[in-house]
Design an enzyme around this catalytic site. Structure first.
Site, PDB file in Angstrom:
ATOM      1  N   TYR A   1     -20.608 -33.684  -9.367  1.00 43.73           N
ATOM      2  CA  TYR A   1     -20.940 -32.800 -10.487  1.00 43.73           C
ATOM      3  C   TYR A   1     -22.457 -32.646 -10.578  1.00 43.73           C
ATOM      4  CZ  TYR A   1     -21.836 -31.357 -15.309  1.00 43.73           C
ATOM      5  OH  TYR A   1     -22.306 -30.699 -16.421  1.00 43.73           O
TER       6      TYR A   1
ATOM      7  N   SER B   1     -27.938 -28.998 -15.789  1.00 43.15           N
ATOM      8  CA  SER B   1     -27.841 -30.245 -16.544  1.00 43.15           C
ATOM      9  C   SER B   1     -28.866 -31.226 -16.003  1.00 43.15           C
ATOM     10  CB  SER B   1     -26.434 -30.843 -16.411  1.00 43.15           C
ATOM     11  OG  SER B   1     -26.408 -32.168 -16.884  1.00 43.15           O
TER      12      SER B   1
END
Length: 267
Positions: free
Chosen positions: A142, A114
């Site tokens: 994350y 990501s």
């Protein structure tokens, strides 16, 4: 393509619904479900053992999981759960499946990351999220897990070249999924306030899962992809030299292998 596809999922009910949908949409009936819980190292071992007994050759491996947790939680293996699910278990899974990948003519591995990696932090002293003076933050950890996806991909590329295995990472974009609808989010007082904003943002800016999958499929099946260790966004290579060094990537890989009680030279 009509490939035989295994869906490695922890929820059999959702997996079988997805399988039936794919069969109906594509006409490909060669789909199988195998249980895999990335929060447990034992589950990764069991999955790989079952797969290798059934399929001696693996042509394409796509590692795609995105766990976000509100609070720091430790897995039964002693790892921070976000990092284990998003990074450590994927790396271990790839390692255990190397015998099958090596038997393919030109195997391909894709690690779905990501662009959130840009706010991640490379810190081997805080790999469990317990470093004194550094508060655990949901989004930053994350992001770090996705940064480590990309860095480990870079480190593995040169090591897998001798086996004719290509490994790359991708950014699928802001995707409209149910990642924000987990129970631990719903339990927070601010969830009713937050969810309308997420819903609006998803409607305005997100990609559908099927559209987002294109970027992951690009390095998995496109014959124009002939090199390794790259990061793709919208099917285009992105230069990441300013974010980390090759030595940082190697250090991360070595540290992770140590945590798994493995020798990095065994690759």
């Amino acid at each position: 393509m009509n490939a035989k596809v295994y869906l490695a999922c922890r929820n059999s009910e959702k997996a079988n619904v997805a399988i039936e949908d794919i069969k109906e949409t594509t006409g490909n009936s060669q789909l199988e479900f195998l249980e895999l819980n990335l929060e447990k190292i034992s589950s990764v071992r069991e999955f790989c053992s079952k797969f290798k007994r059934t399929e001696p050759v693996l042509d394409i491996l796509i590692n795609n999981a995105g766990l976000i947790q509100i609070d720091r939680n430790k897995s039964e293996d002693g790892f921070e759960k976000t990092l284990q699910c998003n990074y450590i278990s994927h790396l271990y899974l790839t390692y255990l499946l190397l015998p099958s990948l090596k038997k393919a003519q030109c195997a391909r591995v894709v690690n779905v990351a990501s662009n959130a990696f840009k706010v991640g932090t490379f810190d081997l002293e805080n790999i469990h999220g317990t470093k004194e003076g550094v508060p655990f933050k949901t989004t930053s950890f994350y992001a770090t897990s996705k940064l480590y996806n990309i860095m480990s991909t870079k480190a593995l590329a040169s090591r897998l070249e001798k086996y004719n295995i290509l490994i790359n990472s991708t950014h699928p974009g802001f995707v409209s999924t149910e990642i924000w609808k987990k129970d631990d989010f719903k339990a927070k007082w601010y969830y009713p306030i937050l969810i309308p904003f997420i819903t609006i943002a998803a409607y305005l800016f997100s990609r559908s899962p099927s559209y987002a999958a294109i970027t992951s499929l690009h390095p998995a099946v496109d014959p124009s992809v002939t090199d390794s260790g790259n990061y793709y966004d919208c099917c285009r290579k992105v230069d990441l030299k300013r974010y980390f060094s090759d030595s940082d990537c190697d250090s991360l890989l070595e540290k992770t292998f140590q945590l798994l009680d493995l020798d990095v030279d065994s690759i």
